[in-house]
Motif scaffolding. Structure first.
Motif, PDB file in Angstrom:
ATOM      1  N   ILE A   1       3.472   4.910   4.499  1.00 20.50           N
ATOM      2  CA  ILE A   1       3.744   4.828   5.943  1.00 20.50           C
ATOM      3  C   ILE A   1       2.700   3.933   6.618  1.00 20.50           C
ATOM      4  O   ILE A   1       3.021   3.121   7.490  1.00 20.50           O
ATOM      5  N   PHE A   2       1.442   4.091   6.174  1.00 24.13           N
ATOM      6  CA  PHE A   2       0.341   3.304   6.750  1.00 24.13           C
ATOM      7  C   PHE A   2       0.627   1.807   6.635  1.00 24.13           C
ATOM      8  O   PHE A   2       0.516   1.056   7.606  1.00 24.13           O
ATOM      9  N   ILE A   3       1.032   1.378   5.435  1.00 22.57           N
ATOM     10  CA  ILE A   3       1.328  -0.044   5.219  1.00 22.57           C
ATOM     11  C   ILE A   3       2.589  -0.439   5.984  1.00 22.57           C
ATOM     12  O   ILE A   3       2.623  -1.471   6.668  1.00 22.57           O
ATOM     13  N   GLY A   4       3.609   0.421   5.911  1.00 26.85           N
ATOM     14  CA  GLY A   4       4.892   0.112   6.542  1.00 26.85           C
ATOM     15  C   GLY A   4       4.799  -0.032   8.056  1.00 26.85           C
ATOM     16  O   GLY A   4       5.435  -0.900   8.652  1.00 26.85           O
ATOM     17  N   VAL A   5       3.987   0.813   8.685  1.00 27.11           N
ATOM     18  CA  VAL A   5       3.828   0.747  10.146  1.00 27.11           C
ATOM     19  C   VAL A   5       2.685  -0.204  10.511  1.00 27.11           C
ATOM     20  O   VAL A   5       2.772  -0.965  11.480  1.00 27.11           O
ATOM     21  N   GLY A   6       1.619  -0.170   9.702  1.00 33.70           N
ATOM     22  CA  GLY A   6       0.404  -0.910  10.030  1.00 33.70           C
ATOM     23  C   GLY A   6       0.545  -2.420   9.937  1.00 33.70           C
ATOM     24  O   GLY A   6       0.049  -3.137  10.811  1.00 33.70           O
ATOM     25  N   LEU A   7       1.220  -2.912   8.905  1.00 35.06           N
ATOM     26  CA  LEU A   7       1.333  -4.370   8.749  1.00 35.06           C
ATOM     27  C   LEU A   7       2.090  -5.016   9.910  1.00 35.06           C
ATOM     28  O   LEU A   7       1.578  -5.971  10.500  1.00 35.06           O
ATOM     29  N   PRO A   8       3.288  -4.515  10.265  1.00 33.68           N
ATOM     30  CA  PRO A   8       3.961  -5.122  11.425  1.00 33.68           C
ATOM     31  C   PRO A   8       3.136  -4.979  12.701  1.00 33.68           C
ATOM     32  O   PRO A   8       3.093  -5.905  13.516  1.00 33.68           O
ATOM     33  N   GLY A   9       2.471  -3.833  12.849  1.00 30.32           N
ATOM     34  CA  GLY A   9       1.635  -3.609  14.032  1.00 30.32           C
ATOM     35  C   GLY A   9       0.506  -4.621  14.100  1.00 30.32           C
ATOM     36  O   GLY A   9       0.250  -5.225  15.149  1.00 30.32           O
TER      37      GLY A   9
END
Lengths: 130, 121
Positions: free
Chosen positions: B102-110
């Motif tokens: 989730i961290f990568i999935g939400v964090g990268l676009p953010g």
């Protein structure tokens, strides 16, 4: 109930303030998950820091009782959660007189942060949308 | 790395990251309450601080702040889940890896959205 949690702080068995603080960290944690992410998204995804200024805060961002209350609720939760967390960290590493001194300083800073945040939320005049 | 060698497993790294990110967020809260106080008290100084927030180094720090918040929030939910449903403790590693997904999935676009203006996009 588990007496020991692998990552979190074990639930205090003593009751009283320690147990209340343990529950409060979890309740405020859930609240902050929503409050803090909404706040962060608002400043960084819906708006951008390049658009933001003191004027923007007065005329737009805080020109709403809802968002002002929202940010004040966030302030309250974050001050209690962060300072209770720092209390746990302090007590893990310091003992005796150093602990007393550090905790006193910590609570004083916490009180100042809470007052400063509250003062600014309340003192900026609320302008009605025309 | 000391962090990985001492007791070494996911549980300890999860705990260490939680503590480090928590202290970092606490420091930012101190700065942020001070700057927002200045918005009311001295708007010119506040606008100057905001210019730093909008600069490239400022944006990099905001990405780091977002990462600390996201990790601390996700790991906090993981801790609570295990505190209130102790049986989940058996899967603490799996939940931690799910957190990273989730961290990568939400964090990268953010991070992309926050950094975009620094590249003039």
């Amino acid at each position: 109930m588990a007496l020991y949690s692998r990552s979190g702080r074990p639930k205090p068995q003593s009751g009283g303030f320690e147990l209340a603080a343990w529950y409060f960290m979890r309740l405020s944690g859930v609240a902050l998950f929503f409050l803090a992410f909404a706040h962060f998204s608002l400043e960084h995804f819906l708006f951008d820091p390049s658009q933001e200024s003191a004027t923007w805060i007065f005329n737009q961002r805080w020109n709403s009782l809802f968002w002002r209350s929202f940010d004040w609720l966030l302030l309250m939760m974050v001050v209690l959660h962060a300072f209770l967390g720092m209390r746990t960290v302090t007590m893990d590493y310091l003992k005796g007189g150093k602990r007393t001194f550090a905790l006193t300083a910590l609570y004083l800073v916490g009180a100042v942060v809470f007052v400063m945040g509250t003062v600014v939320v309340l003192s900026v005049p609320l302008t009605m949308p025309s | 790395m000391l962090l990985l060698r001492y007791r070494g497993s996911e549980g300890m790294v999860a705990w260490a990251f939680h503590r480090i990110s928590g202290i970092a967020i606490w420091l930012f809260v101190l700065l942020h309450v001070l700057d927002i106080y200045l918005a009311g008290g001295n708007p010119n100084v506040y606008d100057d601080i905001l210019k730093f927030y909008a600069s490239t180094p400022g944006r990099i720090m905001e990405v780091l702040l977002g990462a600390a918040l996201l990790y601390h929030g996700l790991n906090g939910l993981r801790i609570m889940a295990m505190d209130f449903w102790p049986r989940l403790t058996a899967y603490h590693k799996q939940i931690w890896y799910a957190n990273w997904v989730i961290f990568i999935g939400v964090g990268l676009p953010g991070a992309f959205v926050i950094m975009k203006p620094a590249f003039g996009w």
